[in-house]
Design a protein around this motif. Sequence first.
Motif, PDB file in Angstrom:
ATOM      1  N   ILE B  44     -25.619 -23.419 -43.303  1.00 22.84           N
ATOM      2  CA  ILE B  44     -25.784 -22.815 -41.976  1.00 22.84           C
ATOM      3  C   ILE B  44     -24.814 -23.406 -40.951  1.00 22.84           C
ATOM      4  CG2 ILE B  44     -27.632 -24.339 -41.134  1.00 22.84           C
ATOM      5  CD1 ILE B  44     -28.948 -21.718 -39.983  1.00 22.84           C
ATOM      6  N   ARG B  45     -24.363 -24.657 -41.135  1.00 16.09           N
ATOM      7  CA  ARG B  45     -23.444 -25.253 -40.176  1.00 16.09           C
ATOM      8  C   ARG B  45     -22.075 -24.587 -40.228  1.00 16.09           C
ATOM      9  NH1 ARG B  45     -25.632 -31.006 -42.053  1.00 16.09           N
ATOM     10  NH2 ARG B  45     -26.096 -29.644 -43.798  1.00 16.09           N
ATOM     11  N   TYR B  46     -21.574 -24.307 -41.451  1.00 17.12           N
ATOM     12  CA  TYR B  46     -20.320 -23.549 -41.584  1.00 17.12           C
ATOM     13  C   TYR B  46     -20.494 -22.150 -41.003  1.00 17.12           C
ATOM     14  CZ  TYR B  46     -18.289 -26.858 -44.992  1.00 17.12           C
ATOM     15  OH  TYR B  46     -17.753 -27.948 -45.626  1.00 17.12           O
ATOM     16  N   ALA B  47     -21.663 -21.547 -41.270  1.00 17.75           N
ATOM     17  CA  ALA B  47     -21.911 -20.170 -40.815  1.00 17.75           C
ATOM     18  C   ALA B  47     -21.871 -20.100 -39.292  1.00 17.75           C
ATOM     19  CB  ALA B  47     -23.256 -19.681 -41.338  1.00 17.75           C
ATOM     20  N   ILE B  48     -22.514 -21.069 -38.631  1.00 19.68           N
ATOM     21  CA  ILE B  48     -22.541 -21.084 -37.164  1.00 19.68           C
ATOM     22  C   ILE B  48     -21.133 -21.306 -36.605  1.00 19.68           C
ATOM     23  CG2 ILE B  48     -23.351 -22.410 -35.161  1.00 19.68           C
ATOM     24  CD1 ILE B  48     -26.023 -22.759 -36.593  1.00 19.68           C
ATOM     25  N   GLY B  49     -20.365 -22.190 -37.239  1.00  9.30           N
ATOM     26  CA  GLY B  49     -18.993 -22.440 -36.799  1.00  9.30           C
ATOM     27  C   GLY B  49     -18.152 -21.171 -36.857  1.00  9.30           C
ATOM     28  N   ALA B  50     -18.240 -20.455 -37.985  1.00  2.00           N
ATOM     29  CA  ALA B  50     -17.459 -19.223 -38.146  1.00  2.00           C
ATOM     30  C   ALA B  50     -17.924 -18.156 -37.156  1.00  2.00           C
ATOM     31  CB  ALA B  50     -17.601 -18.705 -39.581  1.00  2.00           C
ATOM     32  N   SER B  51     -19.236 -18.084 -36.955  1.00  2.00           N
ATOM     33  CA  SER B  51     -19.802 -17.096 -36.038  1.00  2.00           C
ATOM     34  C   SER B  51     -19.311 -17.315 -34.608  1.00  2.00           C
ATOM     35  CB  SER B  51     -21.325 -17.170 -36.104  1.00  2.00           C
ATOM     36  OG  SER B  51     -21.892 -16.512 -35.010  1.00  2.00           O
ATOM     37  N   LEU B  52     -19.314 -18.575 -34.186  1.00  2.00           N
ATOM     38  CA  LEU B  52     -18.872 -18.905 -32.817  1.00  2.00           C
ATOM     39  C   LEU B  52     -17.460 -18.402 -32.540  1.00  2.00           C
ATOM     40  CD1 LEU B  52     -19.915 -22.552 -31.907  1.00  2.00           C
ATOM     41  CD2 LEU B  52     -20.337 -20.483 -30.603  1.00  2.00           C
ATOM     42  N   VAL B  53     -16.569 -18.623 -33.522  1.00  4.74           N
ATOM     43  CA  VAL B  53     -15.185 -18.212 -33.328  1.00  4.74           C
ATOM     44  C   VAL B  53     -15.094 -16.690 -33.215  1.00  4.74           C
ATOM     45  CG1 VAL B  53     -12.859 -18.402 -34.223  1.00  4.74           C
ATOM     46  CG2 VAL B  53     -14.460 -20.215 -34.660  1.00  4.74           C
ATOM     47  N   SER B  54     -15.893 -15.979 -34.023  1.00  4.75           N
ATOM     48  CA  SER B  54     -15.852 -14.519 -33.965  1.00  4.75           C
ATOM     49  C   SER B  54     -16.427 -14.010 -32.649  1.00  4.75           C
ATOM     50  CB  SER B  54     -16.609 -13.915 -35.152  1.00  4.75           C
ATOM     51  OG  SER B  54     -18.002 -13.984 -34.960  1.00  4.75           O
TER      52      SER B  54
END
Lengths: 148, 278
Positions: B44-54
């Motif tokens: 979930i930490r990678y997922a949140i990081g990628a989501s923020l950038v998008s």
Amino acid sequence: MDDSHYNEDRDKKRLAWTDQRVETILGNVLITGVIVSAGVVLIGALIYLSRHGMNLPDYRFFKGEPADLRSVRGIVKDALAESGRGIIQLGLLLLIATPVMRVLLSLVAFLRQGDKTYVTVTLIVFVILVYSLMGNPPLDFLRFFSII
Amino acid sequence: MNVLEFTGLIWLGSLAAGFLGGLTGLGGGVVIVPLLTLAFGVDIRYAIGASLVSVIATSSGAAAAYVKEGFTNMRIGMFLEIATTVGALVGAGVAARLSPDIVAVIFGIVLIGSAYLSSRPRQATSGNQRPDRIAAYLHFDGAYPGPDGQIAYHVRGVPAGFGLMFVAGGLSGLLGIGSGALKVLALDQAMRIPFKVSTTTSNFMIGVTAAASAGVYLNRGYIDPGLAMPVVLGVLPGAMLATVFLKSAKSVILRKVFAVVIVLLAVEMIYNGLTGRF
């Protein structure tokens, strides 16, 4: 005499940072930022996929990124070395920097308008953004949250 | 599955997520995180990081179009960004100290709340209420282009709006979402700002808010280029497709269907979080 007045007026109009003109410039900065960063990400993607496309992905377990992909300096260094992941990360960094540029431009506009209240407001937001990007002591002021 | 196939699938999923997020008005982030964690098993930490950038990408792209139309109130946006960016830093700081399971449960709850907020019919405000002292001092009162020329409006409830924006920023930093629904609530309900102004000003603020927390996530090593790349490149065209599609009549039915999908995703996030699967 009349001529110089006319020129002065025209100069004032040309240089005036009206809200409307600022909005147009801001819009252009935002769209340029998005297009440029998406382009850089795409270039990095092609390099990354051509070299590592057949590897196995591993995102199930969290390891965290290596140090060079965490800092502005490390990312620039990796990108210059033509590392695919480095170039993608540079594109992502440009994307994160786009709203920061927008705030910086607003600061210039409020300075030109002589709007002291909003120069202060914008400066506060700008400092917060730079603070977070520079990765200064990862929120040491939040130590009290360590009870969680 | 090798990196090439994985990237292609994530790109397709993100395209759909951007479309869904744009159509429901919830933003791509609320779909990206469940998609990556539930369907692809990404931490979930990678997922949140990628989501923020998008989130930064879609917000900046949309804001560019809105700003030129003259609906955005830059002064309100800039002032409230103090609250959202400080909130975002606190949220990102808290995220690092919570277990992924708890973050997932909070995500599910916020997702249901956002879906509820954005499904409610919004009350139109006349905008011509009594001038407010704080709002006047901050030069918040403005005007936006209407069919018969500029329509002036007054703003009120600045402290309540500021407080809600702090919470919105906190959730954005904690969960990697734009918190658009809560931002609009603050602007609409607390500050009584007219529709078009609140929607566009909210969008204007989302990019700056997400940038504040994205900085923290980058420094923590939560933003992975291999994962964020297909997410950003997928969400962006997906969101653009949604704006084109929004004008068609079918979008009303689709929105209802998607609302159900989003609630189901939320329930699965909560369930998986409670049973410790993250």
